[in-house]
Scaffold this motif. Structure first.
Motif, PDB file in Angstrom:
ATOM      1  N   ARG A 154       0.829  -1.211   0.000  1.00 53.80           N
ATOM      2  CA  ARG A 154       0.000   0.000   0.000  1.00 53.80           C
ATOM      3  C   ARG A 154       0.862   1.260   0.000  1.00 53.80           C
ATOM      4  NH1 ARG A 154      -5.403  -0.292   0.834  1.00 53.80           N
ATOM      5  NH2 ARG A 154      -6.268  -2.277   1.539  1.00 53.80           N
ATOM      6  N   ASP A 155       0.244   2.348  -0.458  1.00 49.31           N
ATOM      7  CA  ASP A 155       0.921   3.639  -0.412  1.00 49.31           C
ATOM      8  C   ASP A 155       0.870   4.244   0.986  1.00 49.31           C
ATOM      9  OD1 ASP A 155       1.557   3.516  -3.103  1.00 49.31           O
ATOM     10  OD2 ASP A 155      -0.308   4.491  -3.723  1.00 49.31           O
ATOM     11  N   SER A 156      -0.217   3.947   1.746  1.00 50.43           N
ATOM     12  CA  SER A 156      -0.265   4.408   3.129  1.00 50.43           C
ATOM     13  C   SER A 156       0.684   3.556   3.962  1.00 50.43           C
ATOM     14  CB  SER A 156      -1.694   4.297   3.676  1.00 50.43           C
ATOM     15  OG  SER A 156      -2.141   2.958   3.621  1.00 50.43           O
ATOM     16  N   HIS A 157       1.463   4.197   4.810  1.00 48.25           N
ATOM     17  CA  HIS A 157       2.564   3.523   5.483  1.00 48.25           C
ATOM     18  C   HIS A 157       2.139   2.932   6.818  1.00 48.25           C
ATOM     19  CE1 HIS A 157       5.097   6.681   3.138  1.00 48.25           C
ATOM     20  NE2 HIS A 157       4.735   5.671   2.369  1.00 48.25           N
ATOM     21  N   ILE A 158       2.960   1.999   7.288  1.00 48.03           N
ATOM     22  CA  ILE A 158       2.848   1.465   8.631  1.00 48.03           C
ATOM     23  C   ILE A 158       3.762   2.289   9.531  1.00 48.03           C
ATOM     24  CG2 ILE A 158       3.259  -0.536  10.109  1.00 48.03           C
ATOM     25  CD1 ILE A 158       0.850  -0.881   8.376  1.00 48.03           C
ATOM     26  N   VAL A 159       3.170   2.958  10.506  1.00 46.92           N
ATOM     27  CA  VAL A 159       3.919   3.851  11.382  1.00 46.92           C
ATOM     28  C   VAL A 159       4.517   3.037  12.530  1.00 46.92           C
ATOM     29  CG1 VAL A 159       3.797   5.948  12.765  1.00 46.92           C
ATOM     30  CG2 VAL A 159       2.325   5.690  10.762  1.00 46.92           C
ATOM     31  N   GLU A 160       5.740   3.409  12.928  1.00 43.66           N
ATOM     32  CA  GLU A 160       6.435   2.738  14.031  1.00 43.66           C
ATOM     33  C   GLU A 160       6.517   1.229  13.812  1.00 43.66           C
ATOM     34  OE1 GLU A 160       7.994   4.090  16.576  1.00 43.66           O
ATOM     35  OE2 GLU A 160       7.475   6.135  16.005  1.00 43.66           O
ATOM     36  N   ALA A 161       6.873   0.836  12.597  1.00 48.01           N
ATOM     37  CA  ALA A 161       6.974  -0.586  12.277  1.00 48.01           C
ATOM     38  C   ALA A 161       8.210  -1.190  12.943  1.00 48.01           C
ATOM     39  CB  ALA A 161       7.044  -0.787  10.762  1.00 48.01           C
ATOM     40  N   SER A 162       8.060  -2.393  13.447  1.00 48.50           N
ATOM     41  CA  SER A 162       9.163  -3.120  14.069  1.00 48.50           C
ATOM     42  C   SER A 162       9.071  -4.581  13.656  1.00 48.50           C
ATOM     43  CB  SER A 162       9.121  -2.990  15.597  1.00 48.50           C
ATOM     44  OG  SER A 162       7.931  -3.554  16.108  1.00 48.50           O
ATOM     45  N   ILE A 163      10.208  -5.254  13.675  1.00 53.81           N
ATOM     46  CA  ILE A 163      10.301  -6.638  13.225  1.00 53.81           C
ATOM     47  C   ILE A 163      10.932  -7.486  14.316  1.00 53.81           C
ATOM     48  CG2 ILE A 163      12.552  -6.332  12.126  1.00 53.81           C
ATOM     49  CD1 ILE A 163       9.713  -8.361  10.575  1.00 53.81           C
ATOM     50  N   ARG A 164      10.439  -8.708  14.466  1.00 53.83           N
ATOM     51  CA  ARG A 164      11.004  -9.679  15.394  1.00 53.83           C
ATOM     52  C   ARG A 164      11.099 -11.028  14.697  1.00 53.83           C
ATOM     53  NH1 ARG A 164       7.371 -10.390  20.168  1.00 53.83           N
ATOM     54  NH2 ARG A 164       5.728  -9.763  18.722  1.00 53.83           N
ATOM     55  N   ALA A 165      11.961 -11.879  15.218  1.00 56.73           N
ATOM     56  CA  ALA A 165      12.118 -13.228  14.659  1.00 56.73           C
ATOM     57  C   ALA A 165      12.323 -14.209  15.803  1.00 56.73           C
ATOM     58  CB  ALA A 165      13.291 -13.288  13.687  1.00 56.73           C
ATOM     59  N   GLN A 206      11.119 -21.640  22.037  1.00 56.54           N
ATOM     60  CA  GLN A 206      11.242 -20.376  21.311  1.00 56.54           C
ATOM     61  C   GLN A 206      12.529 -19.663  21.712  1.00 56.54           C
ATOM     62  OE1 GLN A 206       7.766 -17.914  21.599  1.00 56.54           O
ATOM     63  NE2 GLN A 206       6.333 -19.607  21.256  1.00 56.54           N
ATOM     64  N   THR A 207      13.307 -19.301  20.697  1.00 58.71           N
ATOM     65  CA  THR A 207      14.565 -18.591  20.907  1.00 58.71           C
ATOM     66  C   THR A 207      14.578 -17.338  20.046  1.00 58.71           C
ATOM     67  OG1 THR A 207      15.692 -20.707  21.273  1.00 58.71           O
ATOM     68  CG2 THR A 207      17.077 -18.778  20.868  1.00 58.71           C
ATOM     69  N   ASP A 208      14.964 -16.219  20.620  1.00 62.62           N
ATOM     70  CA  ASP A 208      15.027 -14.959  19.884  1.00 62.62           C
ATOM     71  C   ASP A 208      16.167 -14.979  18.871  1.00 62.62           C
ATOM     72  OD1 ASP A 208      12.888 -13.386  20.763  1.00 62.62           O
ATOM     73  OD2 ASP A 208      13.930 -12.891  22.606  1.00 62.62           O
ATOM     74  N   LEU A 209      15.869 -14.463  17.696  1.00 57.41           N
ATOM     75  CA  LEU A 209      16.895 -14.220  16.678  1.00 57.41           C
ATOM     76  C   LEU A 209      17.070 -12.705  16.566  1.00 57.41           C
ATOM     77  CD1 LEU A 209      15.903 -16.736  13.851  1.00 57.41           C
ATOM     78  CD2 LEU A 209      17.648 -17.013  15.615  1.00 57.41           C
ATOM     79  N   SER A 210      18.242 -12.234  16.844  1.00 56.29           N
ATOM     80  CA  SER A 210      18.490 -10.794  16.838  1.00 56.29           C
ATOM     81  C   SER A 210      18.431 -10.253  15.412  1.00 56.29           C
ATOM     82  CB  SER A 210      19.852 -10.493  17.464  1.00 56.29           C
ATOM     83  OG  SER A 210      20.131  -9.104  17.382  1.00 56.29           O
ATOM     84  N   VAL A 211      17.566  -9.282  15.201  1.00 53.63           N
ATOM     85  CA  VAL A 211      17.470  -8.616  13.901  1.00 53.63           C
ATOM     86  C   VAL A 211      17.722  -7.116  14.059  1.00 53.63           C
ATOM     87  CG1 VAL A 211      15.982 -10.292  12.751  1.00 53.63           C
ATOM     88  CG2 VAL A 211      14.957  -8.532  14.215  1.00 53.63           C
ATOM     89  N   GLY A 212      18.552  -6.764  15.059  1.00 56.64           N
ATOM     90  CA  GLY A 212      18.950  -5.366  15.225  1.00 56.64           C
ATOM     91  C   GLY A 212      18.318  -4.683  16.404  1.00 56.64           C
ATOM     92  N   GLU A 262      22.565 -11.467  11.868  1.00 62.13           N
ATOM     93  CA  GLU A 262      23.978 -11.835  11.814  1.00 62.13           C
ATOM     94  C   GLU A 262      24.226 -13.076  12.668  1.00 62.13           C
ATOM     95  OE1 GLU A 262      28.320 -10.053  13.151  1.00 62.13           O
ATOM     96  OE2 GLU A 262      26.670  -8.665  12.672  1.00 62.13           O
ATOM     97  N   ILE A 263      24.826 -14.086  12.055  1.00 59.34           N
ATOM     98  CA  ILE A 263      25.098 -15.342  12.753  1.00 59.34           C
ATOM     99  C   ILE A 263      26.427 -15.182  13.499  1.00 59.34           C
ATOM    100  CG2 ILE A 263      25.392 -17.836  12.486  1.00 59.34           C
ATOM    101  CD1 ILE A 263      23.813 -17.689   9.917  1.00 59.34           C
ATOM    102  N   ASP A 264      26.319 -14.811  14.779  1.00 58.70           N
ATOM    103  CA  ASP A 264      27.507 -14.625  15.610  1.00 58.70           C
ATOM    104  C   ASP A 264      27.473 -15.608  16.774  1.00 58.70           C
ATOM    105  OD1 ASP A 264      25.470 -13.590  17.097  1.00 58.70           O
ATOM    106  OD2 ASP A 264      26.153 -11.517  17.025  1.00 58.70           O
ATOM    107  N   GLU A 265      28.277 -15.328  17.805  1.00 61.74           N
ATOM    108  CA  GLU A 265      28.372 -16.250  18.940  1.00 61.74           C
ATOM    109  C   GLU A 265      27.059 -16.406  19.690  1.00 61.74           C
ATOM    110  OE1 GLU A 265      30.188 -13.639  18.432  1.00 61.74           O
ATOM    111  OE2 GLU A 265      32.317 -14.201  18.235  1.00 61.74           O
ATOM    112  N   ARG A 266      26.212 -15.397  19.660  1.00 60.84           N
ATOM    113  CA  ARG A 266      24.940 -15.470  20.363  1.00 60.84           C
ATOM    114  C   ARG A 266      23.829 -16.087  19.536  1.00 60.84           C
ATOM    115  NH1 ARG A 266      24.391  -9.243  21.633  1.00 60.84           N
ATOM    116  NH2 ARG A 266      25.058  -9.286  19.434  1.00 60.84           N
ATOM    117  N   SER A 267      24.090 -16.350  18.279  1.00 62.23           N
ATOM    118  CA  SER A 267      23.065 -16.891  17.399  1.00 62.23           C
ATOM    119  C   SER A 267      22.948 -18.403  17.568  1.00 62.23           C
ATOM    120  CB  SER A 267      23.398 -16.559  15.941  1.00 62.23           C
ATOM    121  OG  SER A 267      22.509 -17.218  15.057  1.00 62.23           O
ATOM    122  N   PRO A 268      21.736 -18.945  17.524  1.00 61.86           N
ATOM    123  CA  PRO A 268      21.583 -20.402  17.575  1.00 61.86           C
ATOM    124  C   PRO A 268      22.097 -21.109  16.328  1.00 61.86           C
ATOM    125  CG  PRO A 268      19.456 -19.332  17.246  1.00 61.86           C
ATOM    126  CD  PRO A 268      20.441 -18.242  17.540  1.00 61.86           C
TER     127      PRO A 268
END
Length: 342
Positions: free
Chosen positions: A178-189, A207-213, A232-238
């Motif tokens: 859509r052209d109308s935006h999503i305000v204060e959008a956030s993402i989780r994984a 359930q394990t959190d995946l860091s996406v920033g 980013e697959i680092d030391e804290r990543s599963p």
């Protein structure tokens, strides 16, 4: 055997609650229960709520007319009935509709010689206002739910694993049609995977959190054009010890959740999707979608799900980091020795 999804591609959760004995809790929050019902049941309850109250009060109006003898003096002009021109149950039912909906055609009208009718009129007017407020409010909330807005938030059909700045990253793409935006959008994984603890306890669908920033604020999105979300697959990543071969054998699911506020209505919207292990492509990268035209940027959604293979090590991120550390150590010790020779 194909793994059963925890969350479908369209965001529907494959979880059903069984053996719920405290069903009375649904009635304590009857408003939310009605809003959560399917449309066919909501419309049925909406119609029944009005029809039953009209029939109930219509029956009472008829009983009052019958008990007073109004139906026996239909042609007697010297008789003052409780309700003028009420000659049967059908007319009582129509008078009930006129009273509750405040139509007031004027053909049937209550007289001042019927105190029980005046009390019933007040009761039906109050109860009718309550039914109107409850049912209209319920339908308004159900119509204005932002669930349909989530259908225009799209996720890539596959996730990819490739190098970004010499580091292995798990990536997927999100976009807003859509052209109308999503305000204060956030993402989780979330990584959904069964595991067994060191004590022998089996945890299904852990359930394990995946860091996406989250630490850097990159999880807050300005979703004007499609974005590639990177883990980013680092030391804290599963996935720190997961190689390409192990990824093909693993059994897991990655659930991604996009939340934000609908700009047009101000209501919170949530879109979900998931990726199974066989939907994660190792050694691929998403194709670009954005192009610069005359005075604006154009997004080609035709290639939203397209990926291209790129050179990517098949080893795990831990092995890649160890190899990079050995290479850096070799360079560190080789430079002084070459200076000594010179």
């Amino acid at each position: 055997q194909k793994r059963q999804r925890y969350v479908e591609k369209d965001g529907k959760c494959n979880v059903q609650h069984g053996n719920v004995r405290e069903t009375y809790r649904y009635l304590t929050d009857i408003f939310t229960t009605l809003v959560d019902l399917k449309w066919r049941f909501s419309l049925l309850i909406f119609i029944l709520a009005y029809a039953l109250t009209w029939l109930f009060f219509g029956l009472i109006w008829w009983v009052i007319a019958y008990s007073r003898g109004d139906l026996e003096h239909l042609g007697d002009h010297t008789w003052t009935p409780c309700v003028n021109n009420l000659n049967g149950f059908v007319s009582a039912f129509l008078f009930s509709i006129e009273t509750e909906t405040t139509i007031g055609y004027g053909h049937r009208v209550i007289t001042d010689t019927c105190p029980e009718g005046i009390v019933l009129l007040l009761l039906q007017a109050i109860l009718g206002s309550m039914v109107n407020a409850f049912m209209v409010g319920c339908m308004f909330v159900k119509i204005s739910q932002p669930n349909k807005r989530a259908e225009t938030l799209v996720f890539s059909s596959h996730a990819v694993v490739s190098l970004r700045d010499d580091r292995l990253c798990l990536m997927f793409r999100v976009g807003d049609l859509r052209d109308s935006h999503i305000v204060e959008a956030s993402i989780r994984a979330k990584l959904i995977q069964s595991k067994q603890t060191q004590e022998g306890e089996f945890i299904p669908l852990d359930q394990t959190d995946l860091s996406v920033g989250f630490e850097t604020g990159d999880d807050r999105l300005f979703l004007v054009s499609p974005l590639i979300i990177s883990h980013e697959i680092d030391e804290r990543s599963p996935f720190w010890d997961v190689s390409r071969g192990q990824l093909e054998r693993d059994d897991f699911e990655i659930v991604v959740i996009l939340e934000g506020m609908v700009e047009a209505t101000g209501m919170t919207c949530q879109a979900r999707s998931s990726y199974l292990a066989d939907e994660v492509l190792w050694g691929h990268r998403f194709t670009p979608l954005l192009s610069l035209e005359e005075g604006f940027y154009e997004v080609d959604y035709g290639g939203f799900h397209h990926t291209v293979p790129v050179p990517t090590p098949a080893c795990s991120a831990r092995q890649l980091a160890a190899a990079a550390a050995r290479r850096d150590a070799h360079l560190y010790w080789s430079i002084p020795s070459r200076l000594d020779e010179a």
